[in-house]
Design a protein around this motif. Structure first.
Motif, short mmCIF file in Angstrom:
data_model
loop_
_atom_site.label_atom_id
_atom_site.label_comp_id
_atom_site.label_asym_id
_atom_site.label_seq_id
_atom_site.Cartn_x
_atom_site.Cartn_y
_atom_site.Cartn_z
N LYS A 73 2.26 -5.22 14.22
CA LYS A 73 3.58 -6.04 13.14
C LYS A 73 2.84 -6.27 12.46
CE LYS A 73 8.34 -6.02 15.48
NZ LYS A 73 9.17 -6.83 16.19
N TYR A 74 1.95 -7.17 12.72
CA TYR A 74 1.13 -8.29 11.58
C TYR A 74 -0.24 -7.55 11.87
CZ TYR A 74 -0.01 -12.29 8.24
OH TYR A 74 -1.03 -12.71 7.64
N LYS A 75 -0.33 -6.93 11.18
CA LYS A 75 -2.13 -6.15 10.64
C LYS A 75 -3.26 -7.04 10.22
CE LYS A 75 0.75 -2.99 9.85
NZ LYS A 75 2.12 -2.97 9.82
N ILE A 76 -4.66 -7.18 10.74
CA ILE A 76 -5.42 -7.84 10.05
C ILE A 76 -7.06 -6.66 9.83
CG2 ILE A 76 -7.19 -10.00 9.42
CD1 ILE A 76 -4.37 -11.78 11.79
N ALA A 77 -7.36 -6.76 9.24
CA ALA A 77 -8.74 -6.52 9.23
C ALA A 77 -9.52 -6.82 8.97
CB ALA A 77 -8.56 -5.05 7.78
N LEU A 78 -10.93 -6.46 9.64
CA LEU A 78 -12.10 -7.61 9.06
C LEU A 78 -13.23 -6.69 9.27
CD1 LEU A 78 -11.99 -9.20 13.00
CD2 LEU A 78 -10.97 -10.17 11.16
N PRO A 79 -13.53 -6.98 7.06
CA PRO A 79 -14.26 -5.86 6.95
C PRO A 79 -15.59 -6.35 6.99
CG PRO A 79 -13.03 -6.60 5.18
CD PRO A 79 -12.36 -7.29 6.75
N ALA A 102 -3.83 -2.37 0.88
CA ALA A 102 -2.65 -0.96 0.02
C ALA A 102 -2.79 -0.13 1.36
CB ALA A 102 -3.99 -0.77 -0.51
N LEU A 103 -3.71 -0.18 2.11
CA LEU A 103 -3.63 0.81 3.02
C LEU A 103 -2.74 0.36 4.49
CD1 LEU A 103 -7.79 2.46 4.22
CD2 LEU A 103 -6.05 2.81 3.43
N GLY A 104 -2.16 -0.61 4.57
CA GLY A 104 -1.10 -1.54 5.24
C GLY A 104 -1.45 -2.42 5.95
N PHE A 105 -2.95 -2.62 5.67
CA PHE A 105 -2.86 -4.17 6.69
C PHE A 105 -2.21 -5.60 6.43
CE2 PHE A 105 -6.56 -1.89 7.74
CZ PHE A 105 -6.34 -2.01 9.09
N ASP A 106 -1.99 -6.18 6.90
CA ASP A 106 -0.92 -7.36 6.36
C ASP A 106 -2.14 -8.95 5.67
OD1 ASP A 106 1.70 -6.93 7.14
OD2 ASP A 106 0.78 -6.41 8.44
N GLU A 107 -3.07 -8.36 6.07
CA GLU A 107 -3.69 -9.35 5.95
C GLU A 107 -5.39 -9.26 6.28
OE1 GLU A 107 -5.59 -13.80 8.07
OE2 GLU A 107 -3.04 -13.00 8.49
N VAL A 108 -6.64 -9.79 5.04
CA VAL A 108 -7.79 -9.39 5.35
C VAL A 108 -9.09 -10.64 5.36
CG1 VAL A 108 -9.91 -7.94 4.22
CG2 VAL A 108 -7.81 -7.25 3.86
N PHE A 109 -9.62 -11.15 6.58
CA PHE A 109 -9.96 -11.48 6.86
C PHE A 109 -11.95 -10.95 6.93
CE2 PHE A 109 -10.44 -16.16 8.72
CZ PHE A 109 -12.23 -16.30 8.64
N SER A 217 -13.87 3.06 12.43
CA SER A 217 -15.41 3.30 12.09
C SER A 217 -15.45 3.13 10.78
CB SER A 217 -15.06 5.14 11.93
OG SER A 217 -16.56 5.48 11.56
N GLN A 218 -16.42 2.38 10.10
CA GLN A 218 -16.95 2.65 8.62
C GLN A 218 -16.47 3.28 7.80
OE1 GLN A 218 -18.85 -1.44 7.99
NE2 GLN A 218 -19.60 -0.50 6.76
N SER A 219 -16.68 4.45 8.14
CA SER A 219 -16.81 6.10 7.41
C SER A 219 -15.58 6.11 7.55
CB SER A 219 -17.71 6.76 7.96
OG SER A 219 -17.28 7.15 9.00
N ASP A 220 -14.39 6.56 8.54
CA ASP A 220 -13.10 6.76 8.84
C ASP A 220 -12.62 6.12 7.65
OD1 ASP A 220 -10.87 7.70 9.10
OD2 ASP A 220 -10.43 6.34 10.71
N ILE A 221 -13.06 4.94 7.15
CA ILE A 221 -11.91 3.66 6.33
C ILE A 221 -12.13 4.13 5.10
CG2 ILE A 221 -11.47 1.34 6.14
CD1 ILE A 221 -10.09 2.02 8.21
N TYR A 222 -13.84 4.24 5.68
CA TYR A 222 -14.35 4.70 3.76
C TYR A 222 -13.59 5.52 2.62
CZ TYR A 222 -17.70 6.69 0.31
OH TYR A 222 -17.64 6.97 -1.04
N PHE A 223 -13.95 7.08 3.45
CA PHE A 223 -12.18 7.82 2.78
C PHE A 223 -11.09 6.75 2.66
CE2 PHE A 223 -16.58 9.99 4.86
CZ PHE A 223 -17.02 10.96 3.69
N ARG A 224 -10.75 6.95 3.53
CA ARG A 224 -9.24 6.25 3.57
C ARG A 224 -9.30 5.54 2.06
NH1 ARG A 224 -5.92 7.55 8.12
NH2 ARG A 224 -7.39 8.51 9.68
N LEU A 225 -10.25 3.90 2.56
CA LEU A 225 -10.25 3.50 0.99
C LEU A 225 -10.16 3.82 -0.58
CD1 LEU A 225 -11.90 0.40 2.45
CD2 LEU A 225 -10.11 -0.05 1.40
#
Length: 411
Positions: A73-79, A102-109, A217-225
């Motif tokens: 329900k609450y999604k945090i991305a760690l780039p 915009a990809l659907g994460f609620d927070e970025v740390f 995967s960084q490559s997978d996220i890249y193309f989505r981003l």
């Protein structure tokens, strides 16, 4: 080393038996059997070198599916810092952060922010003179695994501090819980540049608690981003990472952030192996800090990236020059060193041990030496092992007879 996870796998139908991966593997964890490569996972450190060097594309990394994100329900991305080097003409890291939201994460740390906190902790630990010199960075999990596998005498030099990704996950969860978000609702996802970090964060060898829900995967996220970022015109200034944290994505970034004068940094499997051998011989005893990255150029050279490591490194340097946010400190977040220290010390691997019984091990070693006298010592790889010694050890440990073309020629 008990293997519970494979983050590098072989697709046999694509393997052409070229032995390139066998020769490039830093731990001699690959054999060729019946014309196909075989990975010995008890000796694998998931560095991805075989993926990088495979001519047939037979090796592939394993990571978590992006679909897993929707399970929380609450999604945090760690780039990771290296993610910011993948995008052309990026002059503001907030574009990436907005893209992740915009990809659907609620927070970025940002892991770069956690890297700055790790730097602050390491500085204080180094000042206390309680660490064995030279101190070896443990930010690269493949290097840490390599030491535990083949360089046991250097284990007490390892910095007993969690890598930035783990600190980012730990702090992100702490803050989310403090805001009243139920623990079961929180999903924390690290965006990784390499399979070694996938392995390390799932295995949790030095921690009593798991904070990461998945490693993407960084490559997978890249193309989505890219698609999301192209729609962003004026990103909010929500990033907290400074120039110091971004620098961690390249080899030498950690060392530079510490402000030490007496340090060494290197990258690439062969360079790391050579430096560890030098350390084992006591040739680096006058050095304070050693930073090593298995991937060439640092995390920017990981096999889960899309951009050339040198290009990505240049982009990150230019981006860091534009960032004016000072490095974060432990005091900013009310933390002390205990938040960063390992819960437990990892056990050295016994994968290269000939036998648990010392007497039996000596007998096997004598047999290995006997076989080596018969072998030519040219390490041609025709037998399916990377070196003559590996072949002799394989025969002693697994049975069978010496299989060497040169032996046949001598008869």
């Amino acid at each position: 080393m008990a293997v519970t996870l494979k983050t590098v796998v072989l697709e046999s139908e694509k393997c052409i038996g070229c032995i390139t991966c066998m020769r490039r593997c830093p731990t001699e964890a690959i054999r060729i059997e019946n014309g196909k490569a075989k990975i010995l996972y008890d000796k694998c450190i998931n560095c991805g070198e075989c993926i990088r060097s495979c001519k047939g594309g037979a090796k592939r990394p394993v990571y978590d599916s992006f679909d897993l994100v929707a399970s929380y329900k609450y999604k945090i991305a760690l780039p990771s810092p290296s993610l910011f080097g993948q995008f052309n003409n990026l002059d503001d890291p907030n574009y990436v952060i907005e893209g992740l939201l915009a990809l659907g994460f609620d927070e970025v740390f940002e892991v770069g922010l956690a890297a700055e906190l790790v730097t602050d902790c390491t500085k204080k630990l180094m000042q206390e003179e309680g660490l064995t010199r030279p101190v070896i960075s443990t930010a690269c999990p493949a290097v840490a695994e390599l030491i535990l596998l083949k360089f046991h005498e250097l284990a007490d030099h390892m910095l007993p501090v969690y890598a930035p990704a783990k600190i980012a996950a730990k702090l992100a969860k702490k803050q989310a819980l403090e805001r009243g978000i139920p623990a079961d609702d929180i999903g924390i996802f690290f965006i990784s540049p390499c399979p070694a970090k996938v392995y390390s964060l799932h295995r949790e060898e030095v921690s009593n608690e798991k904070y990461i829900s998945g490693v993407l995967s960084q490559s997978d996220i890249y193309f989505r981003l890219v698609e999301k970022m192209n729609k962003i015109k004026n990103p909010r200034k929500i990033g907290k990472c400074g120039y110091s944290g971004i620098g961690w994505g390249s080899s030498g970034g950690e060392s530079n952030s510490l402000g030490l004068g007496n340090y060494i940094h290197c990258s690439g499997t062969r360079n790391v192996l050579e430096l560890l051998k030098e350390m084992g011989d006591g040739k680096l005893d006058g050095v304070d800090f050693v930073e090593m990255n298995m991937c060439p150029g640092g995390c920017v050279g990981g096999v889960l990236n899309v951009e050339n490591a040198f290009i990505a490194r240049n982009r990150m340097r230019q981006l860091a020059d534009k960032m004016r946010i000072p490095p974060a400190t432990m005091a900013d977040y009310g933390l002390d060193e205990n938040f960063f220290l390992w819960d437990k010390i990892p056990e050295p691997s016994t994968s290269f041990q000939l036998d648990k019984n010392r007497f039996v091990a000596m007998q096997k070693l004598m047999k290995v030496e006997e076989y080596l006298k018969k072998l030519p010592g040219i390490d041609c790889g025709a037998c399916g092992a990377p070196t003559c010694r590996c072949h002799a050890e394989d025969v002693v440990m697994n049975g069978g007879t010496l299989d060497c073309v040169k032996l046949e020629e001598r008869k």
